[in-house]
Design a protein around this motif. Structure first.
Motif, PDB file in Angstrom:
ATOM      1  N   ALA A 210      -1.835  24.978 -12.661  1.00 50.31           N
ATOM      2  CA  ALA A 210      -2.766  26.018 -12.764  1.00 50.31           C
ATOM      3  C   ALA A 210      -2.185  27.358 -12.402  1.00 50.31           C
ATOM      4  CB  ALA A 210      -4.157  25.537 -12.026  1.00 50.31           C
ATOM      5  N   GLU A 211      -1.261  27.050 -11.382  1.00 53.39           N
ATOM      6  CA  GLU A 211      -0.787  28.156 -10.619  1.00 53.39           C
ATOM      7  C   GLU A 211       0.464  28.660 -11.285  1.00 53.39           C
ATOM      8  OE1 GLU A 211      -1.714  29.912  -7.593  1.00 53.39           O
ATOM      9  OE2 GLU A 211      -3.408  28.905  -7.699  1.00 53.39           O
ATOM     10  N   GLY A 212       0.648  28.129 -12.421  1.00 53.46           N
ATOM     11  CA  GLY A 212       1.716  28.511 -13.466  1.00 53.46           C
ATOM     12  C   GLY A 212       3.435  28.387 -12.621  1.00 53.46           C
ATOM     13  N   ILE A 213       3.580  27.378 -11.943  1.00 51.60           N
ATOM     14  CA  ILE A 213       4.909  27.059 -11.302  1.00 51.60           C
ATOM     15  C   ILE A 213       5.734  26.534 -12.474  1.00 51.60           C
ATOM     16  CG2 ILE A 213       6.019  25.604  -9.910  1.00 51.60           C
ATOM     17  CD1 ILE A 213       4.328  27.630  -8.381  1.00 51.60           C
ATOM     18  N   THR A 214       6.978  27.188 -12.532  1.00 50.60           N
ATOM     19  CA  THR A 214       7.777  26.954 -13.539  1.00 50.60           C
ATOM     20  C   THR A 214       8.851  25.889 -13.145  1.00 50.60           C
ATOM     21  OG1 THR A 214       8.962  28.998 -13.199  1.00 50.60           O
ATOM     22  CG2 THR A 214       7.229  29.244 -14.840  1.00 50.60           C
ATOM     23  N   GLY A 215       9.605  25.242 -14.233  1.00 45.23           N
ATOM     24  CA  GLY A 215      10.954  24.606 -13.996  1.00 45.23           C
ATOM     25  C   GLY A 215      10.643  23.065 -13.642  1.00 45.23           C
TER      26      GLY A 215
END
Length: 242
Positions: A210-215
């Motif tokens: 939901a927080e858009g954490i990438t990778g």
């Protein structure tokens, strides 16, 4: 509650370039300096000083992600995370974890807000040993025999005996299941596939997404990495071909 291993993304569109890291900069003798994060007195140990960390140099076409696994000296079994991900992990109830500043160099600029994890307490008591396989290993790759381990106490006893034998023997846990009554959102395990595992609960996984954490690719803890990577398998279904 389900738990997921944090794996670095294999999607080239997310990475930009694979591998993302093309070199590493050291500000000390990485083999000899006792303050360096890979030194045996620092790595996976609690220290009362700030260790010297490495600086990963990203490839020109790589993308800056919140979670990266540079590997190599300075990042052995330790992920590199953004300040955004650090702020989320710091509010979990994980004990025994120190986080150190480890800037990255990207397109000629030094990006300060990156951090390397250095755990010194592992959450082995959270493992459901009745539903995992534990092996005596030789040279970390050859399974000698399956061990009779049903409890955490059994594991500690077997591990102590194997440590007395010394190299090339070690203990290894496969297909990790977590006890149903576990409430922690962030777990770190050792003596597992890859040496060290960083796991998040279903609840924290959803928050990170939901927080858009990438990778990150989220591998269910109970399947092996080979099963995860199998052609047409779960990873490919969720994240596409590597």
């Amino acid at each position: 509650m389900a738990y997921y291993i944090l794996n670095e993304s294999l999607n080239r569109k997310i990475l930009g370039k694979y591998p993302q890291v093309e070199n590493t900069v050291y500000s000390c003798d990485s083999w000899e300096d006792p303050r360096f994060i890979e030194h045996e007195s620092v790595s996976f140990e609690k220290v009362n000083f700030t260790p010297i960390t490495a600086k990963a140099i990203l490839a020109k076409k790589a993308r800056l992600n919140d979670f990266m696994y540079p590997g190599g000296m300075g990042f052995s079994k330790k992920p590199l995370i953004s300040g955004k991900l650090k702020s989320i992990l710091e509010v979990t109830d994980k004990q025994g974890l120190q986080i150190y500043n480890s800037p990255v160099i990207y397109q000629g600029n030094e990006i300060e807000d990156y951090w390397v994890l250095n755990p010194y307490i592992f959450d082995m008591q959270a493992i459901d040993f009745k539903n995992v396989d534990v092996y005596l290993m030789e040279k970390y790759v050859h399974k000698i025999k399956k061990l009779d381990v049903l409890t955490y106490e059994d594991f500690i006893k077997q591990k102590a005996m194997i440590q007395e034998k010394g190299y090339p023997y070690s203990i290894y846990i496969e297909n990790v299941h977590i006890l149903e009554n576990t409430t922690s959102d962030f777990l770190i395990l050792e003596n597992v596939e890859g040496g060290v595992m960083y796991l998040v609960s279903e609840r924290l996984k959803q928050h990170l997404e939901a927080e858009g954490i990438t990778g990150i690719e989220y591998q269910p803890s109970y399947i092996s990495f080979n099963e995860w990577l199998a052609k047409g398998g779960l990873r490919e279904q969720l994240y596409g071909k590597a």
